[in-house]
Design a protein around this motif. Structure first.
Motif, short mmCIF file in Angstrom:
data_model
loop_
_atom_site.label_atom_id
_atom_site.label_comp_id
_atom_site.label_asym_id
_atom_site.label_seq_id
_atom_site.Cartn_x
_atom_site.Cartn_y
_atom_site.Cartn_z
N CYS A 82 0.85 -1.19 -0.08
CA CYS A 82 -0.02 0.13 0.03
C CYS A 82 0.89 1.17 -0.02
O CYS A 82 1.73 1.36 0.86
N CYS B 60 0.03 3.50 3.65
CA CYS B 60 0.50 3.05 5.02
C CYS B 60 1.60 2.08 4.76
O CYS B 60 2.33 1.98 5.83
N TYR C 93 1.67 -1.01 4.31
CA TYR C 93 1.35 -2.51 4.41
C TYR C 93 1.56 -3.19 3.05
O TYR C 93 1.45 -3.00 2.28
N CYS D 214 -6.50 -1.11 0.20
CA CYS D 214 -5.69 -1.72 1.38
C CYS D 214 -6.53 -2.15 2.52
O CYS D 214 -7.12 -1.75 3.05
N GLU E 126 -5.44 -2.67 5.52
CA GLU E 126 -5.20 -1.82 6.75
C GLU E 126 -5.99 -0.52 6.70
O GLU E 126 -6.79 -0.17 7.87
N CYS E 127 -5.74 0.37 5.81
CA CYS E 127 -6.29 1.72 5.86
C CYS E 127 -7.06 1.81 4.71
O CYS E 127 -7.89 3.09 4.68
N SER F 226 -7.14 2.48 1.69
CA SER F 226 -6.68 3.27 0.68
C SER F 226 -6.51 2.61 -0.97
O SER F 226 -6.44 1.46 -0.69
ZN ZN Z 1 -2.74 0.93 3.58
#
Ligand code: ZN
Ligand code: ADP
Ligand code: ZN
Length: 747
Positions: free
Chosen positions: A448, A451, A453, A488, A490-491, A493
């Motif tokens: 990503c 972030c 990731y 993503c 995680e975030c 995005s």
């Molecule tokens: Zn991310």
């Protein structure tokens, strides 16, 4: 009364000793033969006879009889029996485990049988037969069969051949047998793996001066049956021809030879050359043989039908008698080390076998291993050199391309300007090119942008590789696949980006720049089927494709006369691995890959792309200067106390739960510490003893911990390794453990 001592085929330490049995009246036995014996409460266990005896100290009532014999010949030759005992000592396995190396696995448990075929044997006089044919008008089929038998030059005709010629003919055949004109018998049939292999006309080239010189040192050793050599010959110096001449001398002396190659599928030319010059006298032990073919090749060798055996690592145990020469090509390859029990290094086994059986040993490489070159320096191996290519062809010219400058100049493509120019020139001139990438797939990881990731495998502690052909992410450790995330995890995005370059990406780029040029890709993904390697290589050789994109696979032993250009896309990828051999491996790989260029009339050119042009391994590889690399690397190893100055051993623990692996590793650590406390004479050789999670913390869902020992390489220190393997053999409840010494991978 005769007795024999048997090793039963049970790999447990408690039974790792010989058991005595009585040989029943009339049974012919000798050491190396496989037998069935009663064992404990089990009625029939397989075993190998290791010795005969005239007497036995056990009371007569306690000795049981050998049940029966599995083969009427010793499956394990005397030399290989001695070898098994030596392996048991050095690799801390049981003798039963070591013996299993000596014959095909399928022979255990009688999982394989000799294949037979029926033949018709003509038992009548041919004139009488001819009269009968004439008089059998009322039985036309019978007459046909007999006529066919009479036509055949040999007195034996396979039933299958008759059937192919005349259709179903069992009944008339049986009638002929009843009448006493023929007899049906069973004959052994050997499955042949050579069906598709092409045969070249075997013309001997005139030797080059270098080849003459090397052979003048080698042949006397072959004749004397002793001597150990390291042939350091640059790529394209004609090492294969040296092998062929040495093997031929060996055969002339009535002796046999073994030629080891790293992997048969990747060295089809070596096999082809040997088959074309030695024909049926050469056997090939191929990892892709079917069990039946493997067993039949083994028996062909065991019966003494062949003069030379070519194979990968395990062919070092080929059941040849009168071995006069063992050759190990590309001796620097890791594949010569077997990491699992019984652990062995084929180069070491070769040395023992040569010393024991009175044979000469030849290790060869364009990039010898540190260990072997150091041995040559000490005089333990005699160094032979071929510093020039055949016919004084120049080594390829290597251009180092600094990829940082490409970036600065705004070039974000996989290819540098220089490589692209070189490739265009090569293709314009009508030649072929090889592009080397050390990873398969499209990109090496997916990450990503917002972030950072990185998508990793849920079962392994490694990043997933993107495969564009199937549009999936795949783990190269366990094979698990998953769809490509759009955002993503995680975030959230949407800026998911693909990093690193794999073979699929390079293939795509070539197609983009050269839409009319046919490209082939060779990696684990395109070579899954049985003959895929051979087919791909044949297609490239035929000129059907002009560019070959591939991984490590294309670095070894290939000889394509039309290849004038080699591109190495990312030379640094290997250098970053946390392994003390990463520089050595990088140097070897780069030199070997570069060595594929310009092997025939046209000179070669190599483009080596790197972000680290000053690195000593890359720098030396670009000049193809083995000695410079060797000196620098040895100095670094001495300073950092790495092999060959030291031994690295590790206990590797794998468990479902990380706590279990950790607890087991820590317990082992305490045992090792206590061991060294009691042995002050060893303690001073210990450089490091550590417990930690492995660099790759998880593989296939198993958590991994390790205890590593770095100790001076002295014979006395074997005791510490012995202690480690003893610990490894203690069974644990929730954890598996193996002991490795200088393992091929420390991941
Ligand atoms: Zn991310
Ligand atoms: P190496 O294994 O040392 O890289 P090879 O054994 O593959 O080199 O030989 C390189 C090329 O040179 C091959 O094409 C081979 O057929 C050719 N060659 C080897 N020896 C001779 C010779 N004496 N005369 C002509 N060509 C030779
Ligand atoms: Zn995985």
């Amino acid at each position: 009364m005769a007795f024999c001592q048997v090793i039963v085929d049970i790999a447990h330490e408690d039974v790792d000793r010989v058991f005595t049995y009585r040989v029943p009246e009339g049974m012919k036995l000798c050491p190396g033969m496989r037998v069935h014996v009663p064992f404990g409460r089990v009625r029939r266990v397989e075993g190998v006879v290791v010795a005969m005896a005239d007497a036995c100290d056990l009371p007569p009532g306690r000795v049981r009889d050998v049940t029966d014999v599995l083969e009427d010949y010793p499956a394990v030759l005397p030399g290989l029996l001695r070898l098994a005992m030596r392996i048991k000592e050095s690799s801390f396995c049981t003798l039963a485990q070591a013996l299993r190396l000596m014959f095909p696995a399928q022979m255990r448990g009688e999982r394989i049988r000799n294949k037979t075929r029926e033949v018709v044997v003509l038992t009548c006089d041919r004139t009488i037969g001819a009269q009968l044919v004439a008089s059998q008008a009322r039985a036309p089929k019978r007459a046909q069969v007999l006529a066919a038998l009479l036509e055949s030059e040999s007195d034996e005709t396979p039933v299958e051949a008759l059937r192919q010629k005349l259709g179903e003919c069992r009944q008339p055949l049986m009638a002929l047998c009843k009448m006493g004109f023929a007899r049906i018998e069973e004959r052994e049939a050997l499955r042949s793996p050579y069906g598709a292999m092409e045969r070249l006309a075997g013309q001997d080239p005139t030797l080059t001066a270098q080849q003459e010189q090397v052979l003048s040192a080698l042949l006397p050793a072959v004749e004397a049956g002793k001597g150990a050599f390291l042939l350091y010959g640059v790529t394209g110096s004609g090492k294969t021809e040296v092998f062929i001449r040495a093997v031929r001398r060996c055969a002339q002396l009535g002796r046999t030879a073994i030629v080891l190659v790293p992997e048969i599928a990747l060295t089809p030319q070596m096999v082809m050359w040997f088959r074309s010059r030695f024909g049926e006298d050469a056997a090939v032990l191929h990892s892709r043989l079917s069990p039946g073919e493997r067993y039949d090749e083994w028996r062909r060798i065991r019966r003494g039908d062949v003069r030379v055996v070519i194979g990968a690592r395990s062919a070092i145990f080929a059941p040849l008698e009168h071995v006069g020469l063992i050759i190990i090509d590309e001796e620097h390859e890791q594949s010569y080390i077997a990491d699992s029990t019984p652990r062995y290094d084929a180069r070491e086994i070769a040395r023992w076998r040569c010393e024991d059986e009175g044979a000469a040993l030849l290790l060869a490489s364009a990039t010898p291993s540190m260990r072997s070159f150091a041995m040559a320096g000490r005089g333990d191996l005699t160094l032979l050199e071929m510093p020039r290519r055949v016919a004084n062809r120049p080594l390829p010219q290597v251009h180092v391309v600094d990829m940082r400058e490409e970036l600065r100049a705004g070039n974000r493509s996989v290819f540098s300007g220089a490589l692209l120019t070189g490739l265009t020139r090569c293709l314009d001139e009508g030649h072929q090119a090889i592009l080397f990438v050390n990873r398969r797939g499209y990109s090496t990881f997916v990450s990503c942008r917002s972030c950072g990731y990185t998508v990793t495998c849920s079962q392994c502690d490694v990043s997933m590789t993107y495969h564009s052909a199937e549009n999936v992410l795949r783990c190269h450790y366990c094979g698990q696949e998953m769809p490509v995330p759009r955002t993503c995890p995680e975030c959230g995005s949407p800026y998911i980006k693909y990093f690193g370059v794999g073979t699929q990406r390079v293939e795509e780029e070539v197609r983009k720049f050269f839409p009319d040029v046919p490209v082939l890709r060779m990696d684990n993904d395109t070579t899954r089927t049985k003959d895929a390697h051979a087919q791909l290589l044949a297609r490239f050789r035929s000129g059907e494709a002009r560019v070959l994109v591939g991984t490590q696979m294309i670095a070894k032993g290939l000889d394509f006369p039309e290849v004038t250009m080699v591109g190495i896309i990312a030379a640094d990828a290997m250098l970053k691995l946390p392994d003390y051999r990463s520089a050595e491996r990088t140097f070897q790989l780069l030199t070997q890959v570069a060595g594929r260029a310009g092997r025939a009339e046209h000179p070669g050119e190599v483009f080596l792309q790197t972000y680290d042009p000053e690195n000593y391994a890359i720098e030396a590889a670009s000049r193809q200067d083995y000695r410079a690399f060797y000196e620098e690397e040895m100095m670094r190893r001495r300073r950092a106390l790495y092999p060959p100055y030291t031994l690295l051993a590790r206990l590797l623990y794998e468990a479902d739960r990380a706590e279990d692996a950790q607890a087991a590793a820590e317990a082992a650590m305490r045992q090792m510490e206590a061991f060294f406390e009691r042995r002050t004479y060893l303690k001073k050789y210990v450089i490091a003893l550590r417990v930690m999670a492995c660099p790759v913390k998880m593989i296939r869902g198993k958590s991994r911990w390790q205890v590593t020992l770095k100790i001076v390489d002295q014979p006395i220190c074997q005791e510490a390794v012995g202690k480690m393997s003893e610990i490894a053999r203690t069974p644990l409840e929730r954890c598996a453990c193996i002991c490795q010494v200088n393992p091929s991978s420390m991941m």
